[in-house]
Enzyme design. Structure first.
Site, PDB file in Angstrom:
ATOM      1  CE  LYS A   1      -0.787   0.304   5.035  1.00 30.51           C
ATOM      2  NZ  LYS A   1      -0.280   1.660   5.250  1.00 30.51           N
ATOM      3  CG  ASP A   2       3.637   2.162   2.803  1.00 40.21           C
ATOM      4  OD1 ASP A   2       2.576   2.776   3.027  1.00 40.21           O
ATOM      5  OD2 ASP A   2       4.290   1.577   3.690  1.00 40.21           O
TER       6      ASP A   2
ATOM      7  NE  ARG B   1      -7.329   3.464   3.414  1.00 45.26           N
ATOM      8  CZ  ARG B   1      -7.460   2.763   4.530  1.00 45.26           C
ATOM      9  NH1 ARG B   1      -8.619   2.206   4.823  1.00 45.26           N
ATOM     10  NH2 ARG B   1      -6.443   2.607   5.354  1.00 45.26           N
ATOM     11  NE  ARG B   2      -5.995   3.453   8.262  1.00 50.68           N
ATOM     12  CZ  ARG B   2      -4.709   3.170   8.357  1.00 50.68           C
ATOM     13  NH1 ARG B   2      -3.836   4.145   8.610  1.00 50.68           N
ATOM     14  NH2 ARG B   2      -4.271   1.929   8.199  1.00 50.68           N
TER      15      ARG B   2
ATOM     16  NE  ARG C   1       3.791  10.856   8.785  1.00 53.57           N
ATOM     17  CZ  ARG C   1       4.821  11.349   8.101  1.00 53.57           C
ATOM     18  NH1 ARG C   1       4.844  12.639   7.784  1.00 53.57           N
ATOM     19  NH2 ARG C   1       5.823  10.578   7.720  1.00 53.57           N
TER      20      ARG C   1
ATOM     21  NE  ARG D   1       1.473   6.513  12.339  1.00 55.13           N
ATOM     22  CZ  ARG D   1       1.005   6.744  11.124  1.00 55.13           C
ATOM     23  NH1 ARG D   1      -0.278   6.595  10.880  1.00 55.13           N
ATOM     24  NH2 ARG D   1       1.801   7.124  10.157  1.00 55.13           N
TER      25      ARG D   1
ATOM     26  CB  CYS E   1      -0.746   9.277  -0.479  1.00 57.14           C
ATOM     27  SG  CYS E   1      -0.677   8.942   1.285  1.00 57.14           S
TER      28      CYS E   1
END
Length: 574
Positions: A81-82, A129-130, A147, A153, A240
């Site tokens: 996904k990155d 997205r989230r 971040r 996190r 992104c």
């Protein structure tokens, strides 16, 4: 003897992923030597801004890709996904090596879930997205950029800097941090990023030897699925900065089945409203054809939403609210915000049962229970009033030892949270039966079930069948509220929608109107859309001989409003 040099970012998760790929290669090719070379990327160094502000996904790959091109490393391992959807010049994805759980998870203080986070809770996320999907589900939440690596996190949440954050389940599983998870977010609420959970191995496109080695660990089924997801992202021109989600998998017939989503950017909708979200599903053998078709469909849906922006499907609709007067205020406010005209016509009143002695005895021994199950916000209200009178409310507070609490759905959970009571469990399906069937563990546990006198016995029956010891105590009842002359006149003027939030609201509505000779109940119901908060209420309405046009999937006032909006949006197309 062949030696491969694998490049990796320095985070613990990136190192785990690289060592995992090295292990797979050495099992497939005994004697192969793998060396790991760590790198620090610009994305790892810039931690005070959101990714879209500083360049997006390429920030985590540029240094590794440069090392691949100059030959100082042979492979680079990434979370798929990155990776940008376009292959970097001269490079290719040589292998997709399986996939972990695709879901996102909530990490929250106090064990909060998405349903029980307090109003206005601060959620840390740098993913649009989230944010778009969370805001569609809980528009009252506050979002702030977060971040850092996974461990950072989590630490920021537990230290109180944020109330919660959302992370990919795969990362926490790979690091052995599952204990930090407050809730596995259902895919119905949160679709993942394209490629989430999959590991990609990048190499030089002309490195035939390395490509041959990687072919032994490539997972073709996963590659087909993530190809469809990334093709969907590519068809939208997204990266992104785009609120795009997709989840593909092979179905029983071998075809690819994909759920996909596109949302408007958070903050671009009307003030106080949630982002517009278009979600679609499709099947195809060709991942690219599937991606193109779904991309066209979500674009069309968002364009239609944009064209109608400023005019709600409920604009000018007269909506009857039959729930108790003290519960109608928020419902009315939400309807007014969408341009509707609420007509408050309470048909029930909530009162405590005549004999509260058994309930008060249960409150006196509250510490002996393992669980208290609440199946309605009304039950919370009466329970709290009595617990406060007897001074037993401290046993529900988060400080020290306390009884665990479960709620049937988000509205009930919210009623508890507003009184400072943490909620330990909310079922994925918001019904009493689902609550009783999925609560764990219950064998041998003492459970207090305070409920409506008119409530159905299924919840207690299911719990007892599973081995629980249940005290099933009616604590409140609904009694008819007479419809006054103003209410009769409001109905006589004509209404567009009649809402029922319980079987008792429907029963007392019908009884009251049948006693009022000046109104034709059948004609009134033929002219109006009848909307029910859930299937149990809809069943009662049907048994009363009334048509049912709308049944909310989410059994709450918010879910009922969303169902009405969807109904009138669809009606407007025909």
């Amino acid at each position: 003897m062949i030696t491969l040099i694998l490049g990796t970012r320095r985070s613990q998760l990136a190192r785990w992923q690289t060592e995992h790929v090295a292990g797979l290669l050495q099992v497939a090719w005994p004697g192969l030597v793998c060396q790991v070379e760590p790198f620090t990327t610009r994305g790892d160094q810039t931690l005070d801004k959101a990714l879209p502000e500083i360049g997006g996904k390429g920030l985590f790959t540029a240094e590794l890709e440069a090392a691949l091109r100059n030959g100082s490393i042979d492979l680079a391992v990434h979370s798929l996904k990155d990776l940008p959807v376009e292959d970097a010049p001269g490079l290719t994805i040589g292998a997709i090596v399986g996939r972990a759980d695709v879901r996102d998870v909530l990490v929250a203080r106090n064990g909060w879930t998405l349903e029980t986070l307090p109003p206005g809770a601060v959620v840390g996320t740098s993913s649009v997205r989230r944010q778009a999907q969370l805001q569609a589900y809980r528009p009252d939440l506050t979002f702030r950029t977060i971040r850092g690596n996974v461990e950072t996190r989590i630490r920021k949440v537990l230290s109180g800097e944020y109330d919660a954050t959302v992370l990919a389940a795969a990362g926490l599983q790979r690091l052995g941090l599952e204990e930090a998870i407050s809730q596995w977010l259902p895919l119905e609420v949160m679709l993942p990023a394209p490629g989430q959970g999959a590991l990609a191995v990048q190499c030089r496109a002309d490195d035939t030897q390395t490509l041959n080695l990687l072919a032994a660990i490539d997972n073709r089924a996963v590659r087909a699925a993530v190809t469809a997801e990334r093709a969907f992202l590519q068809a939208l021109g997204g990266g992104c900065a785009a609120p795009v989600a997709a989840w593909a998998r092979q179905d029983d017939t071998g075809l690819l089945l994909m759920d996909a989503l596109l949302a408007s950017q958070p903050g671009t909708s009307a003030p106080g409203s949630s982002p517009a979200v278009a979600r679609v599903r499709g099947r195809d053998a060709d991942p690219y054809a599937l991606a193109r078709r779904l991309a066209e469909e979500v674009r069309r849906r968002l364009d239609a939403a944009a064209a109608s922006r400023g005019r709600s499907p409920l604009q000018g609709k007269r909506v009857v609210i039959t729930r108790a007067a003290e519960q109608a205020g928020e419902f009315s406010q939400r309807l007014r915000s969408l341009g509707a005209v609420p007509v408050e016509l309470p048909t029930i009143q909530i009162v405590a049962v005549d004999d509260l002695a058994p309930f008060r005895e249960a409150l006196e021994r509250l510490a002996h229970y393992d669980w208290i199950l609440f199946t309605s916000a009304n039950g919370v209200q009466v329970f709290w009033e009595q617990a406060t009178v007897l001074g037993r409310e401290a046993l529900l507070r988060p400080e020290g030892a306390r009884v665990r609490v479960a709620a049937v759905g988000p509205a009930t959970a919210q009623a508890l949270v507003e009184r400072g009571i943490p909620v330990d469990f909310v079922p994925a399906r918001h019904t009493g039966e689902a609550l009783a069937a999925t609560l764990e563990p219950v064998q041998g546990r003492r459970i207090l079930l305070p409920r409506a006198a008119q409530g159905r016995p299924e919840v207690a029956k299911i719990l007892r069948a599973r081995g629980a010891r249940v005290d099933d105590l009616p604590i409140y009842q609904t009694v008819p509220a007479p419809i006054d002359e103003a209410g009769i006149q409001a109905l006589a003027q004509g209404v567009d929608v009649i809402t029922f939030t319980s079987g008792s609201t429907a029963r007392h509505f019908v009884a009251a109107l049948r006693q009022e000779s000046g109104l034709d109940l059948a004609a009134l119901c033929r002219q109006a859309v009848i909307a029910c908060i859930g299937p149990v209420t809809a069943q009662v309405v049907g048994e009363l001989g009334l048509p049912v046009h709308v049944v909310a999937e989410e059994h709450s006032v918010d879910g009922l409003i969303q169902a009405l909006v969807a109904y009138f949006e669809e009606e407007g197309k025909t």
